[in-house]
Design an enzyme around this catalytic site. Structure first.
Site, PDB file in Angstrom:
ATOM      1  N   PRO A   2      -1.617  -5.736   1.063  1.00  0.00           N
ATOM      2  CA  PRO A   2      -1.771  -5.650   2.522  1.00  0.00           C
ATOM      3  C   PRO A   2      -1.870  -7.048   3.129  1.00  0.00           C
ATOM      4  O   PRO A   2      -2.483  -7.944   2.556  1.00  0.00           O
ATOM      5  CB  PRO A   2      -3.083  -4.880   2.692  1.00  0.00           C
ATOM      6  CG  PRO A   2      -3.313  -4.200   1.392  1.00  0.00           C
ATOM      7  CD  PRO A   2      -2.699  -5.072   0.348  1.00  0.00           C
ATOM      8  N   GLU A   3      -1.244  -7.218   4.280  1.00  0.00           N
ATOM      9  CA  GLU A   3      -1.285  -8.517   4.958  1.00  0.00           C
ATOM     10  C   GLU A   3      -2.245  -8.441   6.147  1.00  0.00           C
ATOM     11  O   GLU A   3      -2.881  -7.410   6.386  1.00  0.00           O
ATOM     12  CB  GLU A   3       0.134  -8.923   5.340  1.00  0.00           C
ATOM     13  CG  GLU A   3       1.042  -8.981   4.102  1.00  0.00           C
ATOM     14  CD  GLU A   3       2.447  -9.462   4.364  1.00  0.00           C
ATOM     15  OE1 GLU A   3       2.681 -10.164   5.367  1.00  0.00           O
ATOM     16  OE2 GLU A   3       3.338  -9.150   3.534  1.00  0.00           O
ATOM     17  N   LYS A  53      -6.574 -12.034   5.068  1.00  0.00           N
ATOM     18  CA  LYS A  53      -6.545 -10.777   4.322  1.00  0.00           C
ATOM     19  C   LYS A  53      -7.933 -10.339   3.874  1.00  0.00           C
ATOM     20  O   LYS A  53      -8.058  -9.374   3.106  1.00  0.00           O
ATOM     21  CB  LYS A  53      -5.612 -10.929   3.114  1.00  0.00           C
ATOM     22  CG  LYS A  53      -4.192 -11.326   3.491  1.00  0.00           C
ATOM     23  CD  LYS A  53      -3.345 -11.580   2.259  1.00  0.00           C
ATOM     24  CE  LYS A  53      -1.978 -12.165   2.626  1.00  0.00           C
ATOM     25  NZ  LYS A  53      -1.155 -12.433   1.427  1.00  0.00           N
ATOM     26  N   ARG A 262       8.420 -15.248  -5.075  1.00  0.00           N
ATOM     27  CA  ARG A 262       8.325 -13.990  -4.336  1.00  0.00           C
ATOM     28  C   ARG A 262       9.662 -13.743  -3.639  1.00  0.00           C
ATOM     29  O   ARG A 262      10.351 -14.684  -3.240  1.00  0.00           O
ATOM     30  CB  ARG A 262       7.210 -14.061  -3.284  1.00  0.00           C
ATOM     31  CG  ARG A 262       5.826 -14.434  -3.827  1.00  0.00           C
ATOM     32  CD  ARG A 262       5.135 -13.263  -4.471  1.00  0.00           C
ATOM     33  NE  ARG A 262       4.848 -12.216  -3.517  1.00  0.00           N
ATOM     34  CZ  ARG A 262       3.795 -12.241  -2.684  1.00  0.00           C
ATOM     35  NH1 ARG A 262       2.969 -13.285  -2.660  1.00  0.00           N
ATOM     36  NH2 ARG A 262       3.577 -11.212  -1.870  1.00  0.00           N
TER      37      ARG A 262
END
Length: 275
Positions: A2-3, A53, A262
């Site tokens: 989750p960001e 976060k 990424r």
């Protein structure tokens, strides 16, 4: 993972049920946290805060519950002692008279006093929060021009929580795409107008993702795509996850790269690398 927008929305849901309320029962699923349960029991929640976060639940006597969901953590807000059907491991349960906030699967959890907040290894290092009302376009331009950031490739810089806290993988791709900037470029490569554009899109995309539940496309584009019968997974993003599909701006196929280990998505026509 989750960001920032997802964590802020989780905080909003918890705040709606816990803010201003007395937590009557506290339960921890990690032995190292069990001694703190009596210290939080019977205390009122005064504020919910996110820093990138990380999520903080502040109690009236100066202690705060810190959590970072990492990959698997998830908060549930339910009626009191109503537990979801899940195979996740329950880590934290906070029960008021009428509601429960339940944290599953996270392992990065701590109870901190004011000094602990200032010395925490994550909180003490992060940059400004992406969704903070105090973060302006001018402040972001100043970050881009700072000596420790100005000569770093944007593709890696935009994952560094010391630069701006709360940006993760999908936001990185989307911000750079909307700003029409290639991830190999550095802030020092950009003209002043490009820096301002990048700063503006950083704020706009982050806040749009928060307001629209993770959707980064503009509302106008989303409406157009919905009329064509597209599902959420197809209209959610402009570039992220759209490898091989046409760019909404120019029609060129979106490409998938690996940047800072990424996946990153871009339009090679709209986001041109330095030659």
């Amino acid at each position: 993972m989750p960001e920032g927008p997802e964590i802020r929305r989780a905080a909003d849901k918890i705040a709606a049920k816990l803010s201003g309320q007395v937590v009557e029962t506290v339960w921890f699923g990690l032995p190292r946290l069990e001694p703190f349960a009596p210290k939080l029991t019977g205390r009122r929640v005064v504020e919910l805060e996110t820093r990138g976060k990380a999520l903080l639940i502040h109690f009236e006597h100066g202690l705060s519950l810190y959590s970072h969901n990492q990959l698997y953590g998830r908060w549930f807000v339910r009626s009191r002692e109503s537990y979801p059907k899940t195979n996740r491991s329950l880590r934290v349960a906070l029960h008021t008279a009428n509601a429960s906030a339940l944290l599953y699967s996270a392992s990065e959890i701590a109870v901190l006093d004011e000094r602990g907040l200032g010395e925490h290894p994550f909180l003490s290092r992060i940059g400004p929060d992406l969704l903070s009302h105090d973060l302006s376009r001018q402040a972001l331009v100043a970050q881009l021009r700072a000596s420790r950031f100005r000569n770093r490739a944007l593709g890696s810089l935009y994952l560094d929580q010391r630069f701006v806290a709360g940006i993760g993988n999908y936001l990185r791709s989307e911000i750079l795409h909307f700003a029409r900037v290639h991830p190999k470029r550095r802030p020092s490569d950009l003209e002043a107008a490009e820096q301002r554009k990048l700063a503006a899109e950083t704020l706009a995309v982050g806040r749009r993702a928060y307001e629209l539940g993770g959707i980064t496309n503009t509302p106008r584009r989303v409406a157009q795509l919905k009329k064509k019968g597209l599902k959420r997974r197809d209209y959610r993003h402009a570039a992220f996850g759209r490898a091989g599909k046409p760019c909404y701006r120019c029609g060129t196929e979106v490409e998938k790269l690996s940047v800072a280990s990424r996946r990153l998505y871009l339009c090679p026509s709209c986001q041109v690398a330095l030659r």
